[in-house]
Write a protein that holds these residues in place. Structure first.
Motif, short mmCIF file in Angstrom:
data_model
loop_
_atom_site.label_atom_id
_atom_site.label_comp_id
_atom_site.label_asym_id
_atom_site.label_seq_id
_atom_site.Cartn_x
_atom_site.Cartn_y
_atom_site.Cartn_z
N ALA A 186 9.37 1.04 9.45
CA ALA A 186 10.01 1.68 10.60
C ALA A 186 10.63 3.00 10.17
O ALA A 186 11.22 3.11 9.09
N ASN A 187 10.53 4.01 11.03
CA ASN A 187 11.11 5.31 10.69
C ASN A 187 12.59 5.37 11.09
O ASN A 187 13.12 4.46 11.74
N PHE A 188 13.23 6.44 10.70
CA PHE A 188 14.69 6.55 10.91
C PHE A 188 15.04 6.58 12.40
O PHE A 188 16.00 5.95 12.83
N LEU B 70 0.85 -1.18 0.00
CA LEU B 70 0.00 0.00 0.00
C LEU B 70 0.89 1.24 0.00
O LEU B 70 2.10 1.14 -0.19
N ASN B 71 0.33 2.41 0.21
CA ASN B 71 1.13 3.63 0.13
C ASN B 71 2.22 3.69 1.20
O ASN B 71 3.39 3.92 0.91
N THR B 72 1.84 3.52 2.44
CA THR B 72 2.82 3.61 3.53
C THR B 72 2.86 2.35 4.38
O THR B 72 3.57 2.30 5.38
N ASN C 200 13.32 6.49 -0.76
CA ASN C 200 12.48 5.43 -1.31
C ASN C 200 11.29 5.21 -0.39
O ASN C 200 11.33 5.49 0.81
N ARG C 201 10.22 4.73 -0.95
CA ARG C 201 8.94 4.64 -0.24
C ARG C 201 8.96 3.59 0.87
O ARG C 201 8.13 3.64 1.77
N ARG C 202 9.87 2.64 0.80
CA ARG C 202 9.86 1.56 1.78
C ARG C 202 10.90 1.76 2.89
O ARG C 202 11.15 0.84 3.66
N ASN C 203 11.48 2.94 2.95
CA ASN C 203 12.47 3.26 3.99
C ASN C 203 13.62 2.25 4.04
O ASN C 203 14.03 1.82 5.10
N GLN C 204 14.12 1.89 2.87
CA GLN C 204 15.22 0.93 2.79
C GLN C 204 16.56 1.64 2.63
O GLN C 204 16.69 2.55 1.81
#
Length: 227
Positions: free
Chosen positions: A112-114, A94-96, A202-206
């Motif tokens: 997960a955020n930074f 999905l989006n987030t 990137n949208r997946r926080n990779q």
């Protein structure tokens, strides 16, 4: 007067035959037929009164049941036509968030955020800093690799922040994948930390090591039963 039919066979005209006699001749729908009501040779399949000769009768329910009893192994098995079958690790991005469809439940995660990842890594470094000072590299490799492929899929630091590691196909990663991810961390340093900065683009926080090993760091939002 009963209609009589002629057939064209090997360049010769044969007949006349009555309708019931044609049935015994094993003609096919391409056999050329002539009778008094038509002017030209016509394929048998185009004559209405002959079409029944070439139709395959549907099996009766009784005969069908007998065939099932004789050879059940050749019958097609029913399939699940729903969007997600009982395969493990089918992922809907999905989006987030992502949804992972497991055999008995659906789990939805957010990336997960930074801050969560940074604090978890800080705690993990404190845990392995002394062993790593004695034996370089080995403690860190075993700690991260074994923890990430364990049932919890998280290190002690990640558990404290309620995040964990997940393969991009929704499954738990294996030891080889977690080992590759650990050593891919080195590339983040060799790229002057650009590998870490990829997190923000990137949208997946990779980060780089996540992308190279097809992994995600996620936090569970909710889970629901599939049935």
């Amino acid at each position: 007067m009963e209609q009589k039919y002629f057939i064209h066979e090997a360049g010769n005209r044969k007949g006349p035959y009555a309708l019931n006699e044609l049935k015994d001749l094993n003609i096919n729908k391409f056999t050329l037929i002539l009778h008094d009501g038509i002017n030209n040779w016509t394929e048998a399949g185009n004559l209405y009164e002959l079409k029944s000769l070439f139709e395959t009768p549907a099996p009766s329910p009784i005969n069908l049941n007998k065939e099932i009893q004789k050879a059940p192994e050749i019958l097609p098995q029913p399939t699940n036509t729903n969007y997600n079958s009982n395969k493990i690790g089918i992922v809907e991005y999905l989006n987030t968030t992502i949804k992972v469809y497991y055999p008995n439940e659906i789990i939805e995660y957010r990336y997960a955020n930074f801050g969560e990842r940074f604090l978890a890594r800080l705690l993990d470094v404190f845990i392995i800093i002394i062993p790593s000072a004695i034996v370089p590299l080995l403690p860190g490799w075993l700690y991260f690799s074994l923890m990430h492929c364990s049932d919890s899929q998280q290190t002690i630091g990640q558990k404290a922040l309620n995040i964990k590691l997940l393969s991009t196909d929704g499954a738990k990663i294996n030891f080889g994948q977690s080992t590759g991810r650990f050593f891919a961390n080195i590339l983040n340093v060799f790229t002057f930390f650009i590998g870490f900065l990829m997190f923000f683009f990137n949208r997946r926080n990779q980060c780089l090591h996540d992308s190279l090993t097809s992994t995600l760091v996620v936090s569970e939002i909710r889970r629901t039963n599939r049935y």
